[in-house]
Design an enzyme around this catalytic site. Structure first.
Site, mmCIF file in Angstrom:
data_model
loop_
_atom_site.group_PDB
_atom_site.id
_atom_site.type_symbol
_atom_site.label_atom_id
_atom_site.label_comp_id
_atom_site.label_asym_id
_atom_site.label_seq_id
_atom_site.Cartn_x
_atom_site.Cartn_y
_atom_site.Cartn_z
ATOM 1 C CE LYS A 163 73.652 -29.604 118.707
ATOM 2 N NZ LYS A 163 73.267 -30.808 118.053
ATOM 3 C CE LYS B 19 61.509 -21.347 84.329
ATOM 4 N NZ LYS B 19 61.401 -21.029 83.126
#
Length: 311
Positions: A240, A170
């Site tokens: 990039k 959780k």
């Protein structure tokens, strides 16, 4: 089977209602009796304390805000531990601390009872509709015995492992969601400041590769199986793209803490000589820092994906 439910707030009220609709005899408790009015009018019994709930019930649930509320409900003088019967099963549906769930499971075991961490995911709408994931940690045989009750208010009740495992799942789930949320805020603010209408931006990007695949399924091909070669999309190309996005944010004067950190992770990975590996390879840097290794069996990962498709 008599079922006890403690904590009738936004989530708990709906879950208790679905248990009652499934035909189980229900005993309820809340710090505000009026919170249980609908359940009482439908035939539930009221208990004046968590202890009184535990004294009557074979299965007990708590749905509370967190550890500071769970602690006295379990360990207080009028708490569950004071009244629990041998063989009873207690499921805490709260998002709790791993230390506390292990402690209450140990204390219950000393009385011949069983403790489970069982946090839920799905929000109030899921609680109302019964479309809830319930992650459960504890004794497997007792989980199997109690699963019909869990199925009464959740459509994805799953045994995760020993006590404490479900809490880990959780917290990982929720932390990932909020981290992604923060990154989303950064990139959307950049996109809007660059001139795009936010609705048009959202409509466009949700059709991309990120939008079309479930978030946690995106780590199956490389990260989970520790396989970054051959690349699906190389790090040098991703570097990039991220460099261009961060530069645009700088040009626009948009603060982008998460995105700049992402670029720094990529820079470090590039300096390792990983530019021709898959773009997810910077994730290995965090594994190194944490001192853990992840390399799942690819066939086992695929079996999970196939099982999901079959549903």
């Amino acid at each position: 089977m008599k079922v006890g439910f403690i904590g009738l707030g936004t989530m708990g009220a709906f879950m208790a209602a679905n248990i009652q609709k499934a035909g189980y005899e229900l005993v309820i408790h809340d710090i505000r009796r009026e919170a249980g009015a609908n359940r009482l009018s439908a035939g539930a019994a009221w208990a004046d304390s968590p202890r009184a709930v535990a004294e009557q019930c074979e299965v007990i649930f708590t749905s509370l805000p967190g550890p500071k509320e769970v602690e006295p409900v379990v360990f207080g003088p009028e708490g569950i531990l004071a009244g629990v019967k041998p063989g009873a099963a207690y499921f805490d549906l709260s998002t709790n601390s791993q230390a506390l769930v292990k402690r209450f499971a140990e204390a219950l075991a000393a009385k011949g009872a069983f403790g489970f961490d069982a946090p839920v995911s799905g929000g109030p709408k899921g609680a109302e509709s019964g479309k809830l994931a319930i992650w459960v940690g504890g004794d497997r045989a007792v989980f199997d015995r109690c699963k019909p009750v869990l199925d009464a208010f959740g459509d994805q009740a799953a045994y995760i492992g020993p006590v404490g495992s479900a809490t880990v799942a959780k917290l990982v789930h929720n932390m990932a969601g909020y981290a992604i949320q923060t990154a989303m805020a950064e990139v959307f603010s950049m996109g809007v400041k660059a001139g795009m209408d936010p609705l048009d931006l959202w409509k466009a990007i949700r059709q991309g590769s990120l939008g079309r695949r479930r978030t946690f399924d995106r780590i199956t091909d490389q990260f989970l199986v520790d396989r970054y070669d051959p690349p699906a999309f190389s790090l040098k190309l991703a570097h990039k793209d991220v460099s261009l996005a961060v530069q645009m944010g700088r040009d626009l004067g948009v603060p982008m803490r998460f995105c700049n950190l992402t670029l720094e992770e990529m820079n470090e990975a590039m300096n390792r000589g990983w530019e021709n590996l898959d773009s997810r390879v910077p994730m290995k840097l965090q594994l190194e820092r944490a001192g853990v290794a992840i390399a799942c069996d690819p066939a086992a990962v695929q079996a999970v994906l196939d099982a999901d498709k079959a549903k």
